[in-house]
Write an enzyme that holds these catalytic residues in place. Sequence first.
Site, PDB file in Angstrom:
ATOM      1  N   GLU A 202       0.852  -1.189   0.000  1.00 59.11           N
ATOM      2  CA  GLU A 202       0.000   0.000   0.000  1.00 59.11           C
ATOM      3  C   GLU A 202       0.890   1.243   0.000  1.00 59.11           C
ATOM      4  O   GLU A 202       1.880   1.315   0.699  1.00 59.11           O
ATOM      5  CB  GLU A 202      -0.887   0.004   1.248  1.00 59.11           C
ATOM      6  CG  GLU A 202      -1.816   1.207   1.332  1.00 59.11           C
ATOM      7  CD  GLU A 202      -2.671   1.227   2.578  1.00 59.11           C
ATOM      8  OE1 GLU A 202      -3.717   1.906   2.568  1.00 59.11           O
ATOM      9  OE2 GLU A 202      -2.311   0.557   3.583  1.00 59.11           O
TER      10      GLU A 202
ATOM     11  N   LYS B  92      -9.783   1.946  -2.365  1.00 59.05           N
ATOM     12  CA  LYS B  92     -10.035   1.556  -0.975  1.00 59.05           C
ATOM     13  C   LYS B  92     -11.435   1.973  -0.548  1.00 59.05           C
ATOM     14  O   LYS B  92     -11.799   3.146  -0.631  1.00 59.05           O
ATOM     15  CB  LYS B  92      -8.979   2.192  -0.072  1.00 59.05           C
ATOM     16  CG  LYS B  92      -8.966   1.670   1.356  1.00 59.05           C
ATOM     17  CD  LYS B  92      -7.747   2.231   2.080  1.00 59.05           C
ATOM     18  CE  LYS B  92      -7.554   1.632   3.456  1.00 59.05           C
ATOM     19  NZ  LYS B  92      -6.306   2.124   4.086  1.00 59.05           N
TER      20      LYS B  92
ATOM     21  N   CYS C 225      -5.732  -2.823   2.818  1.00 57.85           N
ATOM     22  CA  CYS C 225      -5.479  -2.615   4.239  1.00 57.85           C
ATOM     23  C   CYS C 225      -6.742  -2.741   5.089  1.00 57.85           C
ATOM     24  O   CYS C 225      -7.217  -3.838   5.343  1.00 57.85           O
ATOM     25  CB  CYS C 225      -4.792  -1.268   4.434  1.00 57.85           C
ATOM     26  SG  CYS C 225      -3.917  -1.131   6.016  1.00 57.85           S
TER      27      CYS C 225
END
Length: 283
Positions: A42, A118, A161
């Site tokens: 990331e 995301k 994440c």
Amino acid sequence: MKLKIALCQMNVIDNKEKNITKAISMIKNAKKEGADIAILPEMFNCPYDNEKFKEYAEFVEDSYTLKSIADISKNNNIYVLAGSIPEKKIINETNEEKIYNTSFLFNDNGKILGYHRKMHLFDIDVKDKIYFKESDTLDHGDKVTVIDTESKIGKIGIGICYDIRFLELSRIMALEGAKILIYPGAFNLTTGPAHWELLFKSRALDNQVFTIGVSPCLNEFNNYHTYGHSIVCNPWGEVIKQGSYEEELLIVDIDLDEIYNTREEIPILKNRREDIYKLEKVI
């Protein structure tokens, strides 16, 4: 069906060009090791910091970062999941500029097969330990991402994440046919030791798939200290490879047939009771 996967746990610094040079070097070494796909962390071109997200953000159309990854992917005939970068976009309706935390999957011809923005922004406040709000700078994506590579790699589900904490997302990706769930991530020294391994084992076990997390290594000079410990878990929920805090290239062999074998032995997906998975008011 066997695959060789490279986890590029690189040291991300405050210099875009040097970060990209490091990523290219690790991808080249991954290819030398026979990897079918190399995975970057990331925010691999950018320190994990709200102000740096603004400074490093790029439009897809003229992205120096993505052009570099496309070239190395094509020249070395290797799939690359470009962990994530701060992606800048102008919203046509309002002419507003937004920044997303976005991951891009390249095939071995350097073509972008798809991307994931995301969905769940990392907005946390752990008392006396860590405070961070991605929403101060970033906007959230709104699409589940499963990409068919049309190769022996098959379908890949992508989250980033914090997305891994939301089990609904992983189940949807598994039901859409993803056999590998990849989450480039940057857990910190509070959440990492507590939850990183547990979450990857849990999502693998929940869905009987391979789960992969790739993080930047720990850099104590950055404001945000990442946990490292890039990881691969198998469909039985076992850790088959995990890194340390240090910069390293992890090469992992997996066999996708393990998915079918595990699902035959314990048929979780087949035994779901969709007919009763609903809430009803009791009067």
